[in-house]
Motif scaffolding. Structure first.
Motif, PDB file in Angstrom:
ATOM      1  N   PRO A 146       0.871  -1.183   0.042  1.00 20.00           N
ATOM      2  CA  PRO A 146       0.010   0.156  -0.027  1.00 20.00           C
ATOM      3  C   PRO A 146       0.799   1.465   0.189  1.00 20.00           C
ATOM      4  CG  PRO A 146      -0.703  -1.404   1.839  1.00 20.00           C
ATOM      5  CD  PRO A 146       0.366  -2.277   0.910  1.00 20.00           C
ATOM      6  N   VAL A 147       1.887   1.213   0.928  1.00 18.86           N
ATOM      7  CA  VAL A 147       2.826   2.515   0.890  1.00 18.86           C
ATOM      8  C   VAL A 147       3.451   2.739  -0.520  1.00 18.86           C
ATOM      9  CG1 VAL A 147       5.188   3.472   1.728  1.00 18.86           C
ATOM     10  CG2 VAL A 147       3.037   2.443   3.394  1.00 18.86           C
ATOM     11  N   THR A 148       3.938   1.664  -1.215  1.00 12.40           N
ATOM     12  CA  THR A 148       4.475   1.756  -2.473  1.00 12.40           C
ATOM     13  C   THR A 148       3.475   2.433  -3.257  1.00 12.40           C
ATOM     14  OG1 THR A 148       5.620  -0.186  -2.120  1.00 12.40           O
ATOM     15  CG2 THR A 148       5.615   0.718  -4.402  1.00 12.40           C
ATOM     16  N   VAL A 149       2.140   2.066  -3.556  1.00 14.17           N
ATOM     17  CA  VAL A 149       1.288   2.374  -4.157  1.00 14.17           C
ATOM     18  C   VAL A 149       1.038   3.927  -4.155  1.00 14.17           C
ATOM     19  CG1 VAL A 149      -1.133   2.097  -5.216  1.00 14.17           C
ATOM     20  CG2 VAL A 149       0.351   0.087  -4.685  1.00 14.17           C
ATOM     21  N   ILE A 150       0.792   4.432  -2.925  1.00 16.75           N
ATOM     22  CA  ILE A 150       0.500   5.811  -2.501  1.00 16.75           C
ATOM     23  C   ILE A 150       1.646   6.569  -2.895  1.00 16.75           C
ATOM     24  CG2 ILE A 150      -0.133   7.301  -0.639  1.00 16.75           C
ATOM     25  CD1 ILE A 150      -1.504   4.973   0.559  1.00 16.75           C
ATOM     26  N   THR A 151       2.696   5.937  -2.581  1.00 18.98           N
ATOM     27  CA  THR A 151       3.856   7.052  -2.927  1.00 18.98           C
ATOM     28  C   THR A 151       4.129   7.185  -4.351  1.00 18.98           C
ATOM     29  OG1 THR A 151       4.762   5.675  -1.231  1.00 18.98           O
ATOM     30  CG2 THR A 151       6.508   7.008  -2.370  1.00 18.98           C
ATOM     31  N   VAL A 152       4.026   5.818  -5.129  1.00 19.22           N
ATOM     32  CA  VAL A 152       4.348   6.080  -6.607  1.00 19.22           C
ATOM     33  C   VAL A 152       3.119   7.084  -7.024  1.00 19.22           C
ATOM     34  CG1 VAL A 152       3.925   4.769  -8.797  1.00 19.22           C
ATOM     35  CG2 VAL A 152       5.246   3.911  -6.912  1.00 19.22           C
ATOM     36  N   SER A 153       2.039   7.240  -6.494  1.00 20.19           N
ATOM     37  CA  SER A 153       1.108   7.931  -7.459  1.00 20.19           C
ATOM     38  C   SER A 153       1.133   9.386  -6.902  1.00 20.19           C
ATOM     39  CB  SER A 153      -0.362   7.486  -7.148  1.00 20.19           C
ATOM     40  OG  SER A 153      -0.780   7.273  -5.633  1.00 20.19           O
TER      41      SER A 153
END
Lengths: 310, 298
Positions: A180-187
């Motif tokens: 989840p952190v990766t997805v939020i960070t990437v976006s």
């Protein structure tokens, strides 16, 4: 500085008042009678006029708007947001833990976003026009156009199903945070690193940079000077990013079955559980105002010129 | 015409423009372009791979994915454009009222915008959908209600730059009516600003609205919509991950094309930016940075 903080805090009060009024008024905007919604949510088989009137009296909905509003505000200040229509539990007992879970996710993600944005922004500004800069910008263009839930699903498929490395849902351990952190960070990094980059670039041509170089400062020290000045713009943007992320983890939480505010609010919307929706909006709007205020105060602390603005 | 010529110099912009034009045509005339009925269930073709008859294969109910993508253009793209247009229209009318006439109206409209902008937009949209009920029209209404304030504020700033200029004062002094001044002298000069801010919101709005559908708050089955298709694909994600590809790529391509177009439009409308960009000074023009400060995809 002290008087500025006090003035700024006071100026937030009317806004909070209007926000609470709108949040409370929203329920009356609904085309459905709340009493009817309660009865439907509780699965009452036959809804009669008397039953509706009875429920209205029970919920105190027969009183005038102003009185209900003040009762509600006083209760909210005691963290009493009423009871859920569906489960009958106090709203706070549902929203409190969920809020904490969302806050955990937001804190970790925000930290990752801020660190990465600054690193990428600086790297791109220093290599402006060259390969690193161009490839990072090109990639960010692609990543910001990606729906976050799609990226999340792809990552789950690859890392959890195909490689069987990471858990797909829940929040039991540190590993649960990775996806989840990766997805939020990437976006978000794709948007925020641009601010750092452009702010760095506009500072690069300032006289003080030339002067620093002329004095023989090392390139590292010059970069640090530029960074310090560039971050002034970034601070307010990052401060506003936190409540935005707090409010927009909805989709990600649903994909990863994260037991936070997002999952709770979508469930409440589908069930028409108004008190939870109301509390959700109120908490996030208050967070929005709070962070806005904090960002102004930090900016004023860094740049005394702004203190006369109020 | 000059704007169009400037736009033509940018190959990516032309590619994006053509792509979006094709997409809009396909969406408007979906029954002509779609090879099959998007809601036709055919259980014998469940999860069938791509074939000549079904170019993108079939979904969990054996429906033609290509047809569903083409029909999905309507709710995913065209209705979003319509909602954006309405909210820009409301924003423009109020922005012009506030920026041109100033005074009490201005103060009131701006206070209203301040309050609306102090709510987190995404959360408000979610709450409004919760109160109005699930469905695409309610999502669009919610987005119109929360987005106009932002447009009104930016358009007001743009109008104010011109409202005090000498030629406007001259027009007023010669007794031309306010309506005519706004229409003949202010709308044309502020039009480029309006075009830039609205085009830069399109990509974000498509992403957000498809996200709502993905959560099951928008279009209801069996109607085809890209976010909804991804939601359906998610349920069989572990066994049939390929179903996520087509609708996801469709969204990525549209949003990328719109973002490219918005950037190029900005340069085309203001050729000065072209030169400042050449030296790699500032990537995004200043006006864009200001816009993005508030307008970030959620």
């Amino acid at each position: 500085m002290g008087s500025y903080i006090i003035k700024r805090l006071i100026s937030a009060i009317p806004l909070l008042f209007i926000i609470s009024l709108i949040t409370f008024g929203l329920i009356n905007l609904s085309p459905m009678d709340p009493a009817k919604v309660v009865l439907e949510a509780q699965g009452v088989p036959k809804i009669t006029e008397e039953l509706i009137a009875q429920t209205k009296a029970d919920l105190g909905m027969d009183k005038p708007f102003i009185i209900r509003y003040f009762d509600w505000v006083v209760a909210c200040l005691h963290l009493d947001f009423g009871t859920s229509y569906v489960t009958g539990k106090p709203v706070w007992s549902l929203i409190g833990p969920a809020f904490l879970n969302t806050l955990k996710l937001t804190t970790v993600s925000s930290a990752a976003i801020i660190v990465l944005s600054i690193l990428l922004g600086v790297a791109c500004a220093l290599t402006a026009g060259r390969l690193i800069d161009k490839s990072v910008r090109g990639l960010s263009f692609f990543l910001t156009a990606m729906p976050s839930y799609w990226l999340a699903s792809l990552l789950i498929w690859y890392f959890s199903v195909h490689l069987d490395l990471l858990p797909t849902s829940g929040m039991a351990s540190v590993e649960h945070y990775i996806l989840p952190v990766t997805v939020i960070t990437v976006s978000y990094v794709g948007i925020y690193f641009r601010f750092v980059r452009s702010s760095m670039l506009s500072n690069l041509n300032e006289d003080y940079v030339l002067y620093g170089r002329a004095c023989g400062l090392s390139e590292w020290k010059v970069t640090m000077h530029i960074l310090r000045n560039s971050l002034q713009v970034a601070v307010s943007i990052f401060c506003m990013a936190i409540p935005i992320i707090l409010g927009s983890t909805v989709v990600i939480e649903n994909v990863f079955a994260w037991p936070g505010l997002g999952s709770l609010s979508v469930r409440s919307i589908l069930n028409r559980d108004f008190p939870i929706i109301q509390a959700y909006v109120l908490i996030l709007a208050a967070a929005f105002v709070l962070f806005n205020t904090i960002s102004d105060i930090i900016n004023a602390a860094m740049n005394p010129k702004l203190r006369n603005g109020l | 015409m000059r704007i169009f010529m400037n736009l033509c110099k940018d190959k990516l912009a032309i590619a994006s423009l053509v792509f979006i034009a094709v997409l809009i045509t396909a969406g408007l005339f979906a029954p002509v372009f779609a090879p099959h009925n998007p809601e036709e269930v055919n259980m014998s073709l469940r999860y069938a791979g791509p074939s000549w008859e079904y170019i993108l294969g079939n979904d969990h109910l054996g429906r033609c994915i290509l047809s569903r993508i083409i029909y999905g253009i309507r709710p995913s793209v065209l209705w979003v454009f319509a909602a954006l247009f309405i909210s820009v229209l409301i924003g423009s009318i109020l922005g012009f009222l506030a920026g041109y006439f100033r005074g009490k109206n201005d103060a009131f409209i701006m206070k209203l915008c301040d309050v609306l902008l102090s709510f987190p937009g995404y959360v408000m949209a979610l709450a409004l959908v919760g109160l109005l009920g699930v469905g695409l029209e309610n999502i669009l209404i919610a987005f119109i209600l929360i987005k106009w304030a932002w447009f009104a504020r930016v358009i007001r700033t743009s109008v104010m730059q011109y409202a005090e200029l000498d030629y406007i004062k001259f027009a007023k002094a010669s007794g031309i009516s306010h309506g005519k001044i706004i229409w003949k002298h202010i709308v044309p000069v502020t039009f480029s600003d309006i075009a830039v801010i609205s085009s830069s919101s399109m990509g974000t709005m498509i992403l957000q609205i498809s996200g709502f559908s993905f959560l099951g708050l928008g279009v209801q089955a069996p109607q085809a919509e890209w976010g909804m298709m991804l939601n359906e694909a998610r349920e069989v994600m572990f066994t049939r991950p390929e179903l996520m590809l087509a609708p996801g790529l469709a969204i990525v391509l549209v949003v990328m094309a719109l973002n490219f177009l918005s950037d190029s439009l900005q340069v085309a409308l203001d050729p000065r930016l072209l030169n400042s960009n050449k030296g790699n000074q500032v990537m995004a023009p200043v006006s864009k940075i200001k816009i993005q400060e508030k307008e970030v995809p959620n």
